[in-house]
Enzyme design. Structure first.
Site, short mmCIF file in Angstrom:
data_model
loop_
_atom_site.label_atom_id
_atom_site.label_comp_id
_atom_site.label_asym_id
_atom_site.label_seq_id
_atom_site.Cartn_x
_atom_site.Cartn_y
_atom_site.Cartn_z
N SER A 129 0.82 -1.21 0.00
CA SER A 129 0.00 0.00 0.00
C SER A 129 0.85 1.26 0.00
O SER A 129 1.94 1.29 0.57
CB SER A 129 -0.90 0.03 1.23
OG SER A 129 -1.63 1.24 1.24
N LYS A 183 -4.58 -6.65 3.43
CA LYS A 183 -4.66 -5.53 2.48
C LYS A 183 -6.10 -5.24 2.08
O LYS A 183 -6.49 -4.07 1.90
CB LYS A 183 -3.82 -5.84 1.22
CG LYS A 183 -3.88 -4.75 0.15
CD LYS A 183 -3.21 -3.47 0.61
CE LYS A 183 -3.42 -2.21 -0.18
NZ LYS A 183 -3.79 -2.13 -1.50
N HIS A 186 -7.59 -3.26 4.79
CA HIS A 186 -7.05 -1.91 4.64
C HIS A 186 -7.88 -1.13 3.61
O HIS A 186 -8.29 0.01 3.84
CB HIS A 186 -5.57 -2.00 4.20
CG HIS A 186 -4.98 -0.71 3.72
ND1 HIS A 186 -5.26 -0.18 2.48
CD2 HIS A 186 -4.13 0.17 4.31
CE1 HIS A 186 -4.60 0.96 2.34
NE2 HIS A 186 -3.91 1.19 3.43
N ASN A 187 -8.15 -1.76 2.48
CA ASN A 187 -8.88 -1.06 1.44
C ASN A 187 -10.33 -0.79 1.81
O ASN A 187 -10.89 0.24 1.43
CB ASN A 187 -8.78 -1.83 0.12
CG ASN A 187 -7.44 -1.60 -0.56
OD1 ASN A 187 -6.44 -1.37 0.13
ND2 ASN A 187 -7.38 -1.65 -1.87
N GLU A 190 -10.16 2.19 3.78
CA GLU A 190 -9.84 3.29 2.84
C GLU A 190 -11.14 3.81 2.16
O GLU A 190 -11.37 5.02 2.09
CB GLU A 190 -8.85 2.75 1.80
CG GLU A 190 -8.52 3.67 0.64
CD GLU A 190 -7.62 2.98 -0.41
OE1 GLU A 190 -6.57 2.44 -0.04
OE2 GLU A 190 -7.99 2.99 -1.60
C1 6PG Z 1 -3.16 1.42 -1.70
C2 6PG Z 1 -4.46 1.56 -2.42
C3 6PG Z 1 -4.36 1.08 -3.83
C4 6PG Z 1 -5.59 1.50 -4.62
C5 6PG Z 1 -6.68 0.45 -4.56
C6 6PG Z 1 -8.08 0.97 -4.55
O1 6PG Z 1 -3.21 0.89 -0.61
O2 6PG Z 1 -2.13 1.85 -2.22
O3 6PG Z 1 -5.46 0.83 -1.76
O4 6PG Z 1 -4.09 -0.27 -3.78
O5 6PG Z 1 -6.03 2.70 -4.21
O6 6PG Z 1 -6.49 -0.33 -5.68
O7 6PG Z 1 -8.47 1.32 -5.81
P1 6PG Z 1 -9.96 1.60 -6.26
O8 6PG Z 1 -10.41 2.82 -5.55
O9 6PG Z 1 -9.82 1.81 -7.73
O10 6PG Z 1 -10.79 0.39 -5.96
#
Ligand code: 6PG
Length: 466
Positions: A129, A183, A186-187, A190
């Site tokens: 990430s 991960k 994490h997303n 995010e």
């Molecule tokens: C990271 C991010 C990166 C990217 C994701 C989400 O941790 O560097 O999470 O991996 O932002 O792929 O992307 P989307 O918003 O396109 O789903």
């Protein structure tokens, strides 16, 4: 010829940046890309004068590496990874390492790990990430797969990871897809935090009437305190950036349809599968989807600008909403991590440790939750929840004001609303699940437990006397 330390397969934005990062730590790097033109461009451009050698045929790329070979993949998740793994594994020798650094689904990594182990190839699925800048200067790295390969990778590849207070932001989370599981969580967080930031921007701009640049300044100001985070800083920068051609803030010219590559959805699926409630992550994925469903978007009465005339109060309300929603989004993520930890056997606090620098969700909240988890024994979700309850209770009046006023102005706040109902549920002595149980038993004889007796019961709900 001296053999090279590491191979990087895939020269997209992330692959190139990571190859440069590895080289800057004193490693010699071989690079390969499916289309040779890309490799040649890289060699002529950013890789010029560096200890990076490019190859246009796979055999020489593999032949250039010292044994056991370590090949890092930056390839699009899904079929492309399978194809590359299949080709490479046919050409590698026992003990060589394939390290998938893309955003792969953890189940795919589980499967690849099992298949490759049977063939003597050591597989690592690594969540990386930090975007392009992270890959170049130091990402956060979440490893899963073959432990002996991790130990070797930690010495080599680990040098490229971000550092927080002298500790490198990388860790081993278990076999198979453990690293990619972390991960994905994490997303999910995010997505939730980005949605929460977007809705306070909407409220302050459309609802309260602040200019885009003013909202950027408000975010900068918030970023000096407990809300300090990479995502808020990124939002402030985006809001303040002016389009040189039109002189307008560029963000105002961006189409309001949020795209996604699937990792948020995978987090929601994982939550459902593992029996974890993560409503704010879920609402954020749903809202992204809704923004792209143009045909369903049927604008009604507009928002009255300056609906909230007490600007100072409105800013405080928005700040409270963002903080409460962010805390609860991390708590939902921690609860999902905990469920994954049961399968993979990692410590939840390790994820928080490696998220303190390099990654997209790095923030003061992560630092504080890590500190709490590193010394408090007990159920990790309960530990962070108990720490946050007094803080969230204090935010509650302003948070409610935000949700109420935004709703009156017809501004949607799905992240905040879902976090609020999650919190209210967690704080309720009694929930109406008793009625749900009653209705289930009424139509399906599904049975229920009672508060006054042990065991399961069924009622005929008065039908016997009808
Ligand atoms: C990271 C991010 C990166 C990217 C994701 C989400 O941790 O560097 O999470 O991996 O932002 O792929 O992307 P989307 O918003 O396109 O789903």
């Amino acid at each position: 010829m001296n053999r090279l330390d590491v191979g990087v397969y895939g020269l997209g934005v992330m692959g190139e940046a990571f190859a440069l990062n590895l080289e800057s730590r004193g490693l010699t790097v071989a690079v390969y890309n499916r289309t040779s033109e890309k490799t040649l461009q890289f060699l002529r451009g950013r890789a010029k004068g560096r200890m990076i050698q490019g190859f246009t045929d796979l055999k020489s790329f593999i032949g250039s590496l010292s044994r056991p070979r370590m090949i890092v993949l930056f390839v699009k998740a899904g079929r492309p990874v399978d194809e590359v793994v299949e080709t490479l594994s046919g050409m590698l020798e026992r003990g060589d390492v394939i390290m998938d650094c893309g955003n792969s689904h953890y189940r795919d990594s589980d499967r690849r790990f099992a298949a490759l182990s049977g063939r003597g190839i050591r597989f690592l699925g690594v969540g990386v990430s930090g975007g392009e800048e992270g890959a170049l200067k130091g990402p956060s790295m979440m490893f899963g797969g073959d432990f002996s390969a991790y130990v070797e990778a930690e010495n080599k590849i680990g040098r490229a990871a971000a550092v927080f207070e002298n500790s490198r932001c990388l860790s081993y989370f278990g076999e198979g897809g453990a690293g990619h599981f972390v991960k994905i969580v994490h997303n999910g967080i995010e997505y939730a935090i980005m949605q929460a930031i977007a809705e306070v921007y909407d409220y302050l701009a459309r609802g309260v009437g602040l200019s885009t640049v003013e909202v950027g300044s408000v975010f900068e100001d918030w970023g000096k305190g407990i809300l300090r985070s990479f995502l808020l800083e990124a939002a402030a920068r985006v809001l303040k950036h002016v389009d040189p051609e039109t002189g307008k803030p560029l963000v105002e010219l961006i189409l309001d349809e949020a795209e996604q590559k699937g990792t948020g959805k995978w987090a929601v699926e994982a939550a459902m599968e593992l029996g974890v409630s993560a409503p704010t992550i879920s609402a954020s994925v749903a809202e992204r989807t809704l923004t792209t469903q143009r045909i369903l978007r049927r604008p009604g009465r507009g928002v009255g600008v300056n609906g909230d005339r007490d600007v100072g109060g409105a800013v405080e309300a928005a700040r409270s909403a963002l903080l409460a929603t962010a805390l609860l989004s991390y708590i939902q993520g921690i609860s999902l991590l905990q469920a994954g930890a049961r399968n993979y056997g990692f410590r939840v606090s390790e994820a928080l440790r490696v998220w303190r620098a390099g990654c997209i969700i790095r923030s003061r909240i992560v630092e504080e939750f890590y500190r709490e988890l590193s010394w408090s024994p007990g159920d990790p979700t309960v530990v962070v929840l108990e720490k946050s309850i007094p803080q969230i209770e204090e935010l509650m009046p302003h948070w409610l004001q935000f949700i109420t006023n935004a709703s009156k102005m017809r501004i949607p706040t799905p992240a905040s609303m879902s976090a609020l109902s999650y919190f209210l549920s967690l704080r309720s002595e009694r929930l109406p699940a008793n009625l749900i149980q009653g209705i289930r038993d009424y139509f399906g004889g599904h049975m229920f437990k009672r508060v006054d007796r042990e065991g399961y019961f069924h009622s005929d709900w008065g039908r016997g006397s009808e």
